[in-house]
Write a protein that holds these residues in place. Structure first.
Motif, PDB file in Angstrom:
ATOM      1  N   LEU A  32     -16.138   8.619   0.705  1.00 29.40           N
ATOM      2  CA  LEU A  32     -16.963   7.966   1.720  1.00 29.40           C
ATOM      3  C   LEU A  32     -17.524   6.645   1.196  1.00 29.40           C
ATOM      4  N   SER A  33     -18.040   6.654  -0.025  1.00 31.77           N
ATOM      5  CA  SER A  33     -18.592   5.416  -0.589  1.00 31.77           C
ATOM      6  C   SER A  33     -17.501   4.371  -0.769  1.00 31.77           C
ATOM      7  N   SER A  34     -16.316   4.794  -1.145  1.00 28.82           N
ATOM      8  CA  SER A  34     -15.200   3.869  -1.300  1.00 28.82           C
ATOM      9  C   SER A  34     -14.742   3.326   0.052  1.00 28.82           C
ATOM     10  N   ALA A  35     -14.651   4.208   1.045  1.00 30.74           N
ATOM     11  CA  ALA A  35     -14.204   3.778   2.370  1.00 30.74           C
ATOM     12  C   ALA A  35     -15.176   2.778   2.998  1.00 30.74           C
ATOM     13  N   ILE A  36     -16.452   3.015   2.817  1.00 25.66           N
ATOM     14  CA  ILE A  36     -17.461   2.116   3.389  1.00 25.66           C
ATOM     15  C   ILE A  36     -17.615   0.850   2.548  1.00 25.66           C
ATOM     16  N   GLY A  37     -17.550   0.993   1.247  1.00 26.00           N
ATOM     17  CA  GLY A  37     -17.844  -0.134   0.367  1.00 26.00           C
ATOM     18  C   GLY A  37     -16.708  -1.083   0.082  1.00 26.00           C
ATOM     19  N   THR A  38     -15.451  -0.633   0.219  1.00 34.28           N
ATOM     20  CA  THR A  38     -14.327  -1.485  -0.161  1.00 34.28           C
ATOM     21  C   THR A  38     -14.192  -2.737   0.699  1.00 34.28           C
ATOM     22  N   PRO A  39     -14.307  -2.665   2.024  1.00 30.68           N
ATOM     23  CA  PRO A  39     -14.191  -3.920   2.797  1.00 30.68           C
ATOM     24  C   PRO A  39     -15.243  -4.977   2.434  1.00 30.68           C
ATOM     25  N   ALA A  96      -9.807  -0.991  -6.285  1.00 33.34           N
ATOM     26  CA  ALA A  96      -8.943  -1.292  -5.135  1.00 33.34           C
ATOM     27  C   ALA A  96      -9.230  -2.680  -4.581  1.00 33.34           C
ATOM     28  N   GLY A  97     -10.505  -3.033  -4.494  1.00 30.29           N
ATOM     29  CA  GLY A  97     -10.875  -4.331  -3.937  1.00 30.29           C
ATOM     30  C   GLY A  97     -10.478  -5.510  -4.801  1.00 30.29           C
ATOM     31  N   ALA A  98     -10.311  -5.281  -6.089  1.00 35.86           N
ATOM     32  CA  ALA A  98      -9.935  -6.364  -7.000  1.00 35.86           C
ATOM     33  C   ALA A  98      -8.446  -6.355  -7.328  1.00 35.86           C
ATOM     34  N   LEU A  99      -7.827  -5.186  -7.430  1.00 33.58           N
ATOM     35  CA  LEU A  99      -6.436  -5.117  -7.888  1.00 33.58           C
ATOM     36  C   LEU A  99      -5.427  -5.492  -6.808  1.00 33.58           C
TER      37      LEU A  99
END
Length: 133
Positions: free
Chosen positions: A14-21, A71-74
């Motif tokens: 959940l934190s990844s799904a919300i935070g990645t964008p 994910a957001g950087a790679l």
């Protein structure tokens, strides 16, 4: 206890799904992809090294941050560093390596659990902590 465990596990995704964008937007504005990737690797190792001494909710949140930053950087880095004519190949290879890891690591964890004794998770945590290095 099972309910708390389920909630803690879902917090990672959940934190990844919300935070990645929003994190992706930040990376687009400031760059520094290498620094963010290094940060995610360090945080991964630290999180697993502290796994037995911190709250499960905190550890899953930290792992969610690791995944978000990684994910957001790679993934955008491929489009910036690989020639466009090879981009599909690059994404295919990266996904293949990721899936190989997702296939092999559970077998390694199973072996460590089988040889480590019932309830002894330390070898598994040590293995996972090494992945940040």
């Amino acid at each position: 206890a099972q309910r708390l465990a389920g909630s803690a596990m879902s917090l990672l995704f959940l934190s990844s799904a919300i935070g990645t964008p929003p994190f992706g937007i930040l990376v687009d504005k400031v760059g520094m992809r290498r620094h963010f990737l290094l940060f995610s690797a360090i945080l991964l190792s630290l999180t697993y090294m502290m796994m037995f001494s911190i709250n499960p909710v905190a550890s899953m949140l930290m792992l969610g941050i690791v995944y978000m930053v990684f994910a957001g950087a790679l993934w955008p880095t491929f489009a910036l560093t690989v020639p466009q004519r090879l981009l599909g190949t690059a994404y295919g290879l990266a996904t293949s390596f990721q899936n190989a890891g997702l296939a092999i690591v559970p077998m390694m964890v199973g072996h460590l659990q089988a040889t480590g004794g019932k309830g002894n998770f330390r070898p598994v945590i040590h293995l996972l902590a090494c992945f940040g290095f």
